[in-house]
Design a protein around this motif. Structure first.
Motif, PDB file in Angstrom:
ATOM      1  N   ASN A   1       4.635  17.480 -58.887  1.00 30.66           N
ATOM      2  CA  ASN A   1       4.331  16.074 -58.750  1.00 30.66           C
ATOM      3  C   ASN A   1       5.279  15.479 -57.723  1.00 30.66           C
ATOM      4  O   ASN A   1       6.347  16.041 -57.460  1.00 30.66           O
ATOM      5  N   VAL A   2       4.895  14.350 -57.142  1.00 29.37           N
ATOM      6  CA  VAL A   2       5.704  13.705 -56.114  1.00 29.37           C
ATOM      7  C   VAL A   2       5.692  12.193 -56.320  1.00 29.37           C
ATOM      8  O   VAL A   2       4.791  11.646 -56.946  1.00 29.37           O
ATOM      9  N   SER A   3       6.703  11.554 -55.757  1.00 29.77           N
ATOM     10  CA  SER A   3       6.800  10.107 -55.752  1.00 29.77           C
ATOM     11  C   SER A   3       7.226   9.694 -54.350  1.00 29.77           C
ATOM     12  O   SER A   3       8.293  10.101 -53.878  1.00 29.77           O
ATOM     13  N   LYS A   4       6.399   8.892 -53.682  1.00 32.97           N
ATOM     14  CA  LYS A   4       6.704   8.516 -52.296  1.00 32.97           C
ATOM     15  C   LYS A   4       7.865   7.535 -52.261  1.00 32.97           C
ATOM     16  O   LYS A   4       7.904   6.569 -53.023  1.00 32.97           O
ATOM     17  N   GLN A   5       8.800   7.785 -51.352  1.00 31.93           N
ATOM     18  CA  GLN A   5       9.975   6.947 -51.198  1.00 31.93           C
ATOM     19  C   GLN A   5       9.891   6.067 -49.956  1.00 31.93           C
ATOM     20  O   GLN A   5      10.568   5.050 -49.877  1.00 31.93           O
ATOM     21  N   GLY A   6       9.095   6.481 -48.979  1.00 33.56           N
ATOM     22  CA  GLY A   6       8.967   5.669 -47.766  1.00 33.56           C
ATOM     23  C   GLY A   6       8.606   6.500 -46.563  1.00 33.56           C
ATOM     24  O   GLY A   6       8.303   7.698 -46.656  1.00 33.56           O
ATOM     25  N   ILE A   7       8.642   5.828 -45.405  1.00 34.15           N
ATOM     26  CA  ILE A   7       8.319   6.457 -44.124  1.00 34.15           C
ATOM     27  C   ILE A   7       9.447   6.140 -43.154  1.00 34.15           C
ATOM     28  O   ILE A   7       9.942   5.002 -43.104  1.00 34.15           O
ATOM     29  N   GLU A   8       9.848   7.135 -42.398  1.00 41.27           N
ATOM     30  CA  GLU A   8      10.819   6.955 -41.311  1.00 41.27           C
ATOM     31  C   GLU A   8      10.140   7.312 -40.012  1.00 41.27           C
ATOM     32  O   GLU A   8       9.160   8.064 -39.997  1.00 41.27           O
ATOM     33  N   HIS A   9      10.653   6.796 -38.925  1.00 34.46           N
ATOM     34  CA  HIS A   9      10.156   7.154 -37.596  1.00 34.46           C
ATOM     35  C   HIS A   9      11.260   7.875 -36.844  1.00 34.46           C
ATOM     36  O   HIS A   9      12.409   7.411 -36.826  1.00 34.46           O
ATOM     37  N   LEU A  10      10.920   9.021 -36.258  1.00 34.92           N
ATOM     38  CA  LEU A  10      11.894   9.807 -35.505  1.00 34.92           C
ATOM     39  C   LEU A  10      12.230   9.084 -34.201  1.00 34.92           C
ATOM     40  O   LEU A  10      11.376   8.452 -33.589  1.00 34.92           O
TER      41      LEU A  10
END
Length: 104
Positions: free
Chosen positions: A93-102
């Motif tokens: 199972n997973v829980s999304k923490q966010g998105i980063e941009h390289l």
């Protein structure tokens, strides 16, 4: 980049920035669930959640990195399993923490 079948490819990024496995899915969570099943399983879901691992999936063709807490646990195979399936399976199972941009 979206493939003809509507799926996207996501690359698992290690802490040092190297990229290893590729997982596909129509949504980032679908690919993250596939990646979570490769983690070392714990005895139960509650125990596994306490030992969640952070995984980073970069969407191929973009600079977006999706960040998830992921955990896996061992469970009994269903009663109607095929003959080739083993007695124990790994669930994740997973829980999304966010998105980063390289910024490369």
């Amino acid at each position: 980049m979206v493939r003809e079948d509507g799926k996207r490819n996501f690359v698992l990024r290690e802490e040092d920035g190297s990229e290893s496995s590729v997982f596909s899915g129509s949504m980032p969570r679908q690919a993250a669930l596939k990646a979570a099943r490769r983690l070392e399983p714990h005895g139960s879901e509650d125990e596994a959640k306490e030992h969640a691992t952070e995984i980073h999936l970069r969407e191929k063709g973009t600079d977006k990195v999706h960040i998830f807490h992921a955990w896996a646990w061992a469970d009994d195979a269903p009663g109607d399993k095929p003959d080739w399936m083993e007695g124990d399976i790994t669930k994740g199972n997973v829980s999304k923490q966010g998105i980063e941009h390289l910024e490369e």
